[in-house]
Design an enzyme around this catalytic site. Structure first.
Site, PDB file in Angstrom:
ATOM      1  CG  ASP A  47      -2.011  -1.034   1.170  1.00  0.00           C
ATOM      2  OD1 ASP A  47      -2.318  -1.493   0.062  1.00  0.00           O
ATOM      3  OD2 ASP A  47      -2.549  -1.382   2.243  1.00  0.00           O
ATOM      4  CE1 TYR A  75       3.224  -7.181   4.046  1.00  0.00           C
ATOM      5  CE2 TYR A  75       2.666  -9.452   4.589  1.00  0.00           C
ATOM      6  CZ  TYR A  75       2.870  -8.453   3.651  1.00  0.00           C
ATOM      7  OH  TYR A  75       2.716  -8.749   2.313  1.00  0.00           O
ATOM      8  CG  ASP A  89      -5.630   2.615   5.139  1.00  0.00           C
ATOM      9  OD1 ASP A  89      -6.554   3.457   5.112  1.00  0.00           O
ATOM     10  OD2 ASP A  89      -4.926   2.366   4.141  1.00  0.00           O
ATOM     11  NE  ARG A 181      -5.413  -1.834   2.948  1.00  0.00           N
ATOM     12  CZ  ARG A 181      -6.154  -1.570   1.875  1.00  0.00           C
ATOM     13  NH1 ARG A 181      -7.170  -0.737   1.969  1.00  0.00           N
ATOM     14  NH2 ARG A 181      -5.883  -2.134   0.715  1.00  0.00           N
TER      15      ARG A 181
END
Length: 304
Positions: A47, A75, A89, A181
């Site tokens: 992103d 992550y 987000d 997300r």
């Protein structure tokens, strides 16, 4: 007749620590310009506001991209508790709120159902296509976007920090196609408090680790100089998940013409296994191993 693309025939990987505020496509375009490369692509979109490992494939390395996108990735991400947004987000609009703040134990217990083979609905603001159009475009136009759940393998999901009641830091290792997300959104729903991602960082992807990635500012300082070339990693790193076989000179000649060629396994290889073939230390082809021969599916023609 198609126009011949200008640029240098360079093959390999430039592994970057992507900064926040740039799309993955913009990073690739800038790298292609900085290296004057004829061809470039990336192995796994991040992103725009996310940071961390973005592996840019150059030249013939673009043929190995699927082996990186299919590999496990890890992550770290900070989740805001108590608020849901329309983008899942911090860039989106708040659409729901709650005063409930779960305990550390509640959060740890809620993570268990997200492990293993799960079904995940991508965010409405995502690049998933619906009838040929990107979901994020439809969502921006005010359309009610309904996305189907997709399978995802989650190898690990753990809480690594709880800075305060409103935030929790998680670390996840997952397979291809995962949306962090969505994990935050669904965790908030499971806890009954709503949630969204505040910060996201990819710390490794397949064989590439952020600790060894090139800082973006340093990369741009070296743009269009021989110094940047020294940071290009070998194409063969992208084939880390496959076994290697080595071509005989005669086998290499046959493979270059697209025919099966004689090879010698470097390690134990099963009949019918997908492998990569090297010749004089360089990857030459990817294909199926059959009784001393490689049956090629992709040729890798690196410029000496």
């Amino acid at each position: 007749m198609a126009r011949k693309r200008k640029g240098r025939d360079i093959s390999g990987w430039l592994v970057l620590d992507k900064p926040a505020g740039m799309t993955s496509t913009a990073v690739v375009n800038k790298v292609r310009w900085a290296l004057e490369a004829k061809k470039a692509g990336h192995a796994g979109t991040l992103d725009p506001e996310a940071t961390g490992v973005l592996a840019v494939a150059l030249g013939e390395a673009t043929k190995t991209v699927p082996y990186i996108t299919d590999a496990l990735k890890a992550y770290t991400f900070t989740v805001v508790l108590g608020q849901a947004t329309n983008t899942d987000d911090a860039e989106g609009e708040v659409i729901a709120q709650s005063d409930l703040r779960p305990s550390d134990e509640d959060i740890k217990d809620a993570l268990a159902p997200f492990l293993g083979d799960i079904m995940q609905v991508p965010p409405k603001f995502s690049a998933v296509k619906i009838d040929g159009q990107r979901a994020y475009k439809l969502a921006r136009d005010g359309e009610d976007v309904e996305l189907a759940a997709r399978p995802l393998w989650v190898e690990e999901l753990v809480m690594v920090d709880r800075p305060d009641a409103d935030h929790v830091v998680l670390e996840m290792t997952c397979g291809k196609g995962g949306y962090v997300r969505s994990i935050a959104r669904d965790l908030g729903a499971a806890l009954g408090c709503h949630a969204h991602v505040k910060e996201l960082r990819r710390i490794w992807s397949g064989p590439f680790d952020v600790e060894k990635a090139l800082n973006w500012e340093d990369a741009m300082r070296m743009e269009r100089t021989p110094e940047l070339d020294t940071h290009i990693q070998p194409l063969e790193i992208g084939l880390d998940s496959l076994s290697e076989v080595r071509c005989t000179p005669e086998g290499a000649a046959r493979l270059r013409n697209g025919n099966p060629g004689m090879v010698m396994p470097v390690e134990d290889v099963e009949y019918g296994e997908e492998v990569w073939a090297s010749f004089q230390g360089k990857a030459l082809a990817i294909g199926i191993y059959k009784a001393g021969e490689l049956h090629p599916s992709r040729l890798i023609l690196q410029t000496p």
